[in-house]
Scaffold this motif. Structure first.
Motif, mmCIF file in Angstrom:
data_model
loop_
_atom_site.group_PDB
_atom_site.id
_atom_site.type_symbol
_atom_site.label_atom_id
_atom_site.label_comp_id
_atom_site.label_asym_id
_atom_site.label_seq_id
_atom_site.Cartn_x
_atom_site.Cartn_y
_atom_site.Cartn_z
ATOM 1 N N ASN A 37 -6.685 -6.200 21.949
ATOM 2 C CA ASN A 37 -6.404 -5.253 23.047
ATOM 3 C C ASN A 37 -7.077 -3.899 22.809
ATOM 4 O O ASN A 37 -6.485 -2.835 23.032
ATOM 5 N N GLY A 38 -8.293 -3.928 22.319
ATOM 6 C CA GLY A 38 -9.056 -2.698 22.096
ATOM 7 C C GLY A 38 -8.726 -1.991 20.798
ATOM 8 O O GLY A 38 -9.373 -1.003 20.444
ATOM 9 N N ARG A 39 -7.697 -2.490 20.072
ATOM 10 C CA ARG A 39 -7.306 -1.843 18.817
ATOM 11 C C ARG A 39 -7.923 -2.574 17.630
ATOM 12 O O ARG A 39 -7.845 -3.797 17.538
ATOM 13 N N LYS A 40 -8.517 -1.789 16.729
ATOM 14 C CA LYS A 40 -9.130 -2.383 15.535
ATOM 15 C C LYS A 40 -8.086 -2.503 14.421
ATOM 16 O O LYS A 40 -7.354 -1.550 14.151
ATOM 17 N N GLN A 41 -8.066 -3.705 13.784
ATOM 18 C CA GLN A 41 -7.070 -3.959 12.733
ATOM 19 C C GLN A 41 -7.669 -4.835 11.635
ATOM 20 O O GLN A 41 -8.648 -5.544 11.855
ATOM 21 N N ILE A 42 -7.041 -4.795 10.474
ATOM 22 C CA ILE A 42 -7.291 -5.798 9.434
ATOM 23 C C ILE A 42 -5.949 -6.479 9.200
ATOM 24 O O ILE A 42 -4.958 -5.812 8.864
ATOM 25 N N ILE A 43 -5.899 -7.799 9.401
ATOM 26 C CA ILE A 43 -4.628 -8.521 9.325
ATOM 27 C C ILE A 43 -4.507 -9.256 7.993
ATOM 28 O O ILE A 43 -5.418 -9.979 7.585
ATOM 29 N N SER A 44 -3.353 -9.043 7.321
ATOM 30 C CA SER A 44 -3.000 -9.717 6.050
ATOM 31 C C SER A 44 -4.151 -9.763 5.045
ATOM 32 O O SER A 44 -4.555 -10.836 4.597
ATOM 33 N N PRO A 45 -4.686 -8.604 4.649
ATOM 34 C CA PRO A 45 -5.801 -8.622 3.687
ATOM 35 C C PRO A 45 -5.307 -8.838 2.248
ATOM 36 O O PRO A 45 -4.112 -8.733 1.971
ATOM 37 N N ASP A 46 -6.259 -9.134 1.346
ATOM 38 C CA ASP A 46 -5.974 -9.056 -0.092
ATOM 39 C C ASP A 46 -6.111 -7.588 -0.465
ATOM 40 O O ASP A 46 -7.035 -6.903 0.003
ATOM 41 N N VAL A 47 -5.198 -7.111 -1.300
ATOM 42 C CA VAL A 47 -5.212 -5.681 -1.662
ATOM 43 C C VAL A 47 -5.177 -5.550 -3.179
ATOM 44 O O VAL A 47 -4.340 -6.173 -3.845
ATOM 45 N N GLU A 48 -6.114 -4.748 -3.727
ATOM 46 C CA GLU A 48 -6.142 -4.510 -5.172
ATOM 47 C C GLU A 48 -6.138 -3.006 -5.430
ATOM 48 O O GLU A 48 -6.954 -2.264 -4.871
ATOM 49 N N LYS A 49 -5.227 -2.583 -6.303
ATOM 50 C CA LYS A 49 -5.137 -1.155 -6.657
ATOM 51 C C LYS A 49 -6.299 -0.786 -7.586
ATOM 52 O O LYS A 49 -6.633 -1.539 -8.497
ATOM 53 N N ILE A 96 0.855 -1.199 0.000
ATOM 54 C CA ILE A 96 0.000 0.000 0.000
ATOM 55 C C ILE A 96 0.889 1.246 0.000
ATOM 56 O O ILE A 96 1.665 1.473 0.946
ATOM 57 N N LYS A 97 0.780 2.044 -1.071
ATOM 58 C CA LYS A 97 1.581 3.265 -1.205
ATOM 59 C C LYS A 97 0.692 4.483 -0.937
ATOM 60 O O LYS A 97 -0.523 4.418 -1.154
ATOM 61 N N PRO A 98 1.292 5.570 -0.478
ATOM 62 C CA PRO A 98 0.486 6.751 -0.124
ATOM 63 C C PRO A 98 -0.295 7.321 -1.306
ATOM 64 O O PRO A 98 0.144 7.231 -2.450
ATOM 65 N N ASP A 99 -1.457 7.882 -0.976
ATOM 66 C CA ASP A 99 -2.286 8.657 -1.912
ATOM 67 C C ASP A 99 -2.787 7.864 -3.127
ATOM 68 O O ASP A 99 -3.077 8.441 -4.176
ATOM 69 N N ILE A 100 -2.879 6.544 -2.967
ATOM 70 C CA ILE A 100 -3.450 5.697 -4.032
ATOM 71 C C ILE A 100 -4.652 4.954 -3.438
ATOM 72 O O ILE A 100 -4.586 4.457 -2.314
ATOM 73 N N MET A 101 -5.738 4.887 -4.204
ATOM 74 C CA MET A 101 -6.948 4.219 -3.705
ATOM 75 C C MET A 101 -6.838 2.706 -3.925
ATOM 76 O O MET A 101 -6.478 2.249 -5.006
ATOM 77 N N TYR A 102 -7.136 1.949 -2.866
ATOM 78 C CA TYR A 102 -7.080 0.485 -2.933
ATOM 79 C C TYR A 102 -8.404 -0.127 -2.462
ATOM 80 O O TYR A 102 -9.105 0.445 -1.620
ATOM 81 N N ALA A 103 -8.680 -1.304 -2.999
ATOM 82 C CA ALA A 103 -9.739 -2.149 -2.435
ATOM 83 C C ALA A 103 -9.034 -3.101 -1.479
ATOM 84 O O ALA A 103 -8.126 -3.839 -1.877
ATOM 85 N N ILE A 104 -9.441 -3.051 -0.209
ATOM 86 C CA ILE A 104 -8.786 -3.882 0.814
ATOM 87 C C ILE A 104 -9.819 -4.891 1.313
ATOM 88 O O ILE A 104 -10.876 -4.514 1.829
#
Length: 681
Positions: free
Chosen positions: A120-132, A104-112
């Motif tokens: 521990n109260g923190r929201k995350q997405i772990i190892s997703p598929d990513v499409e530019k 994931i590079k800055p300022d580019i829109m992705y489908a995650i």
């Protein structure tokens, strides 16, 4: 690339990967295309970050404001980046994948695409598929297939291989379903269906494709069975038997036939006197009187000068049938013999000689009956007991030892009629759906493990009255991963209870047949009080003195299986009991126990079992000697099954040998289907 090309010719598949594909039964490009997804992931609808739900696969469209960073914690690489959309932001994390900082590079829109996890109260997405997402395009997404895979093959690799093979072989996918059938039942073409089952352009296209492939699967199976049936129906050289005076036979019975038994026997008698070979299934619940009907058929055949052969699934059941048959037939001067694998050489030689010279009128046995060394003088009737333990091929081998003998198949597994038509499509079906009068109902209870001491006290009282008991466990050995009572462990524990002084033995399927049969025989003779067993006793044992059936971990058995186990008791004149022990809390478990307590009707139970578990678990079609279903579901696809059956029946009626031009491709495919399925017909 052609459909018959080996999977190793696909780009990217080396020797190691080829082995993994072969493990799934995939050896050719065609095998791969016929390996259907088990589920789909709809990636066409995106949600906002604020709408994400925990542990639910979702798609978000988001961009980051900075480059991903990798930190090392106790030797583990943790790469993370924060992404944003109009509703908020969330952290995307990869563990031990330092290269992920470039995904994931800055300022580019992705489908995650991934799942929200809260740690521990923190929201995350772990190892997703990513499409530019290209700047000038709107996100359309895709519907991704999910395949049942073995270790070493990822969904990504499998999907890529499917895409390659589809692109290269699509032109070779031919449609062998006749056009008039496709039009009548509104079925898509095969090329469209194969493509859209693997790469559906929409859920609507997937539904259209699936309907076609389900129909095709049911249709081919039904065509195969009808072809078998039409071949046997066409044989007019079978033994044409005259009706005989049945009074001497009925005079030996200690009971009268019920109306249903008479009806079924008349159907059999009509078949046997028709000049065509009988292929009939007699389906009836435990204790419904199938064996008595088979005896009546056997008497008819013997009185017409023919031998009768009866094959049972176990040596114990074969021996029990021998006793029953002798009691009826010996006073009538009809000679019955036993042939099993466990007999001593001298005894076996003597029996084989009697069979060969015709001295043996009725031959009862196990798989030993189909060995090459067995020569029959004149078989007129073949009876197989508990057909699903044998299969089409073994039935055929036995049949081939005679000159087109009549075939009578008995099963105590109550199968819904539509399902029976698929499993036994080559047979005519008779159903005995009522029990003989005077047969006592089995009292059934479902309790949790806290009742165990009370249950043991109850069993002890039954044994004091001279009765016997079964205790069924789902496993053979202790397995820490599954909390279920194991046979050997359970037997040891019984010696610390009120039952310690009782004669207890255990039996399970991993024992040698001789040892197992010896224990079953001892229990049958009354020298064992309690038999601890796996479902090995589900069929093949008849002990009228056993009055208690205790099933541990009852939630681990299907309803049809529980019903079969319950049928092992209630065979004598004493009151009998079935006690189901479970701590299961699921709704399905509660429903199963409720059904078992409320009815002893095997057909109602099998219908419910089919609804609750589906046909895959109800029983594997493979064990019937028929190919397993890859995409069709015999319960949820019932309407398609009926259409496919209608279409097959109509086609066979109009073109039995598939000789018309429009049916030639289907005929070739059917020949190939039979070969691939490895069915001995």
């Amino acid at each position: 690339m052609r459909l018959e090309d080996p999977i190793s010719t696909v780009k990217g598949i080396g020797a190691e990967r080829e082995k993994r594909f072969k493990k799934l039964g995939i050896e050719t490009a065609e095998d791969l295309l016929n390996y259907y997804p088990r589920d789909y992931e709809d990636r066409t609808k995106a949600v906002l970050i604020s709408e994400l739900k925990e542990d639910e696969n979702s798609v978000i469209l988001a961009a980051s404001k900075e480059t991903a960073k990798t930190a090392y914690v106790r030797g583990m690489a943790i790469t993370q980046v924060r992404v944003y959309d109009a509703s908020g932001s969330i952290t995307v994390v990869w563990y031990n994948q330092p290269y992920a900082k470039n995904i994931i590079k800055p300022d580019i829109m992705y489908a995650i695409i991934g799942k929200l996890t809260v740690k521990n109260g923190r929201k995350q997405i772990i190892s997703p598929d990513v499409e530019k997402i290209p700047d000038d395009e709107e996100w359309k997404g895709s519907i991704e297939p999910i395949y049942p895979l073995s270790a070493g093959l990822s969904q990504k690799v499998f999907r890529k291989t499917i895409k390659t093979v589809l692109d290269e072989t699509e032109a070779y996918i031919k449609d062998y379903l006749p056009m008039d059938i496709r039009k009548k039942y509104k079925l898509a073409g095969r090329q469209f269906s194969i493509k859209n089952i693997h790469e559906p352009e929409s859920m609507e296209n997937y539904a259209i494709a699936r309907k076609r492939l389900v129909f095709e699967e049911f249709f081919m199976l039904q065509m195969m069975l009808l072809r078998m049936k039409s071949v046997s129906d066409g044989k007019i050289t079978g033994a044409k038997m005259k009706k005989v005076d049945m009074k001497p036979f009925f005079g030996q019975l200690t009971f009268s036939f019920t109306d249903v038994q008479n009806k079924v026997f008349n159907e059999i008698r009509k078949d046997m006197s028709s000049g065509k070979v009988m292929n009939r299934l007699v389906q009836g619940d435990v204790g419904s009187g199938k064996t008595a009907v088979a005896m009546a058929a056997a008497y008819t055949a013997v009185k017409n000068g023919f031998q009768v052969v009866m094959m049972a699934p176990t040596e114990v059941l074969a021996a029990q049938h021998l006793e029953s048959f002798k009691a009826v037939f010996e006073p009538l001067g009809i000679n019955t013999v036993l042939l099993t694998g466990g007999q001593k050489a001298k005894e076996k030689r003597e029996v084989l000689e009697k069979i060969k010279n015709g001295e043996a009128d009725i031959v009862i046995g196990t798989h030993a009956l189909i060995q090459d060394s067995v020569e029959y003088k004149k078989i007129g009737l073949v009876i197989t007991d508990e057909q699903h333990r044998f299969g089409v091929r073994q039935r055929q081998i036995l049949s081939d030892k005679g000159d087109n003998p009549h075939i009578l198949v008995m099963t105590a597994t109550p199968i819904p009629r539509t399902l029976a038509l698929i499993l036994y499509g080559d047979l005519d079906i008779s159903i005995i759906d009522s029990l003989p009068p005077g047969r006592k109902e089995i009292s059934t209870y479902a309790v949790n493990t806290s009742y165990r001491t009370r249950i043991y006290n109850f069993i002890n009282k039954e044994i004091e009255k001279g009765r016997q008991a079964y205790i069924i466990c789902p496993m053979v050995e202790e397995n820490e991963k599954i909390e279920a009572e194991s046979v050997m462990e359970y037997t040891d524990k019984l010696y610390d209870t009120v039952l310690a002084d009782r004669r207890i033995k255990y039996v399970h399927g991993k024992m040698k047949s001789v040892e197992k049969d010896e224990i079953l025989k001892s229990f049958s003779e009354g020298s064992i009080d309690i038999l601890v067993s796996t479902t090995v006793i589900e069929v093949g044992i008849n002990v009228p003195n056993a009055t208690v059936m205790l099933v541990e971990n009852a939630e681990r058995f299907g309803l049809a299986q529980l019903h079969q186990l319950r049928g092992r008791v209630g065979r004598g004149s004493e009151s009998s009991y079935c006690i189901l022990v479970t701590d299961g809390k699921s709704e399905v478990t509660k429903e199963r126990m409720k059904v078992m307590k409320s009815t002893t009707d095997g057909f109602k139970i099998s219908e419910t079992d089919l609804k609750l578990r589906g046909p895959g678990e109800f029983f594997g079609v493979r064990q019937h000697g028929l190919p397993s279903l890859k995409i069709a579901n015999m319960y949820t696809d019932l309407s398609i099954l009926r259409y496919a059956q209608d279409a097959a029946v109509e086609l066979i009626k109009n073109d039995r040998l598939l000789e018309k031009e429009e049916n030639i491709d289907l005929g070739r495919e059917l020949d190939r289907y039979v070969t691939i399925s490895n069915i001995g017909i």
